[in-house]
Write an enzyme that holds these catalytic residues in place. Structure first.
Site, mmCIF file in Angstrom:
data_model
loop_
_atom_site.group_PDB
_atom_site.id
_atom_site.type_symbol
_atom_site.label_atom_id
_atom_site.label_comp_id
_atom_site.label_asym_id
_atom_site.label_seq_id
_atom_site.Cartn_x
_atom_site.Cartn_y
_atom_site.Cartn_z
ATOM 1 N N GLY A 34 -2.326 28.069 -25.379
ATOM 2 C CA GLY A 34 -2.398 28.195 -23.739
ATOM 3 C C GLY A 34 -0.871 28.473 -24.065
ATOM 4 N N GLY A 35 -0.156 27.563 -22.871
ATOM 5 C CA GLY A 35 1.115 28.386 -22.243
ATOM 6 C C GLY A 35 1.074 27.938 -20.298
ATOM 7 N N CYS B 34 20.035 36.779 -23.271
ATOM 8 C CA CYS B 34 20.254 35.802 -22.166
ATOM 9 C C CYS B 34 20.886 34.979 -22.190
ATOM 10 C CB CYS B 34 18.850 35.961 -21.357
ATOM 11 S SG CYS B 34 17.922 35.161 -22.668
ATOM 12 N N LYS B 35 21.611 34.183 -23.595
ATOM 13 C CA LYS B 35 21.860 32.740 -24.036
ATOM 14 C C LYS B 35 23.274 32.732 -23.073
ATOM 15 C CE LYS B 35 20.406 32.185 -28.446
ATOM 16 N NZ LYS B 35 19.422 30.941 -28.714
#
Length: 392
Positions: free
Chosen positions: A161-162, A31-32
């Site tokens: 977290g996130g 996907c870069k």
């Protein structure tokens, strides 16, 4: 010992044809944004990049920012630096648990390329596809999260977290953060002529996962079945999956032991793209020349049979959670390659000398006819649990 049973959708009351990789149109780190486009997009962020740092630190502490995969930011107190990276990928394998492990390993790899072995904290970034049914979501995403969590714990850190969002495609990634003293990381800019290049995972993961999907697509399988068997493809796929899920932490620690001068990890730009990016960062005018390409068994033949559509022989084939490319003193490289295979680090670690560092103009290239090192699969000798609760 045999490899443990792989993910079976029916074991989770899902349709037998459920495939995680169908919830994205791109695979892994494919996907870069192209490197040249990316550099132009980031130009405005590079302006006045060092001014604030120089104001309060006198430019004494090393700093790394735009253009590399990890930032190194001097903190205002205590002679410490913040080392931080973020990354995300799309599903590349169909086992949700292993995909979670791969996503976590991929995030951590940028820290490991700096020789950092301890991560203080991780955040998880999760995009849940709106094309998943509620049942699929509730069965699959917990497996992904568990894989990510287990890999983080193996790395000696935890997820605190996130962010989780609804998205057309499944997205898996995170943020890895640590605070280091100067001797705990290795700046990626000290390669000198005479160094050699070492790679710690074989190439060809993108080829392996692609041709594994071709087993269900007769028109594509017919193009390659004369050069590879179904068993070859299954072994390459399993080997690719295990390599992608394997942490680069051992290699990061050995970078200190054997006096590494610079390193990067191999992901979406392929080995040549990442070698070129690393070469541009060097303080000394050097160039990298790659002579050898370690490739998963049979995948070079598959690539050639496809007209080299993957770019594998040219070094442009994307990798996901690939190995470290390390610049080492010549006299240390062979010892590094031998040490990383030691049983005390667990099974599966490998390394190869693939090229040299010479005087030059901060470029990297692969010779016209590189030597292909066929890397035999190790999966038959490993007892790997690819699904929570699976038995051998």
């Amino acid at each position: 010992m045999s490899v443990r049973e792989s993910f079976n959708p029916e074991s989770y009351e899902l349709d037998k044809n459920f495939r995680l990789t169908r919830f994205t149109e791109l695979k892994g780190t494919g996907c870069k944004v192209p490197q040249d486009v990316l550099q132009k997009l980031l130009e405005s962020l590079q302006e006045n990049h060092y001014q604030e740092d120089e104001q309060f630190l006198g430019a004494v502490m090393p700093r790394l920012g735009i253009g590399m995969d990890t930032c190194v930011i001097p903190l205002r107190h205590g002679g410490l630096s913040l080392v931080q990276t973020t990354d995300y990928i799309y599903p590349i394998v169909d086992d949700p648990y292993m995909m979670g492990r791969i996503a976590c390993a991929n995030v951590l790899s940028d820290l490991y390329a700096m020789g950092v072995t301890e991560c203080d904290n991780m955040l998880m970034l999760l995009g849940v596809s709106n094309k998943l049914t509620e049942k699929e979501r509730d069965k699959v995403m917990p497996l992904v999260i568990q894989g990510f969590k287990d890999a983080s714990e193996e790395a000696g850190t935890s997820v605190t977290g996130g962010q989780t969002v609804i998205n057309p495609w499944i997205v898996l990634g995170g943020v890895a953060t640590t605070v280091c003293q100067p001797n705990e990381f290795i700046m990626p800019d000290n390669a000198v002529p005479g160094d050699v290049l070492v790679l710690t995972k074989p190439l060809g993961t993108q080829v392996a996962v692609a041709v594994h999907q071709w087993l269900d697509i007769p028109e594509k399988w017919n193009k390659i079945k004369l050069v590879v068997t179904q068993e070859d493809v299954e072994l390459a796929y399993q080997e690719a999956m295990l390599n992608m899920a394997r942490l680069n932490r051992t290699a990061a620690g050995l970078m200190h032991t054997f006096n590494a001068h610079a390193a990067t990890d191999i992901t979406g730009f392929g080995i040549l793209g990442h070698a070129q990016n690393l070469a541009r960062q060097q303080r000394t005018e050097v160039s990298f020349v790659i002579h050898n390409l370690p490739v998963l068994a049979k995948m070079a033949a598959v690539s050639k049979a496809c007209g080299n559509m993957f770019g594998l022989m040219h070094g442009t084939c994307p990798e996901t959670s690939g190995g470290l490319l390390i610049c080492l003193p010549r006299e240390q490289a062979a010892r590094f390659c031998a040490e990383i295979k030691s049983p005390k680090y667990g099974e599966g670690h490998q390394a190869w000398i693939i090229g040299i560092v010479e005087k030059g103009n901060r470029t990297a290239r692969i010779i016209d006819k590189p030597r292909i090192i066929e890397v035999a699969p190790q999966v038959a000798t490993q007892n790997v649990n690819t699904t929570p609760g699976a038995t051998s």
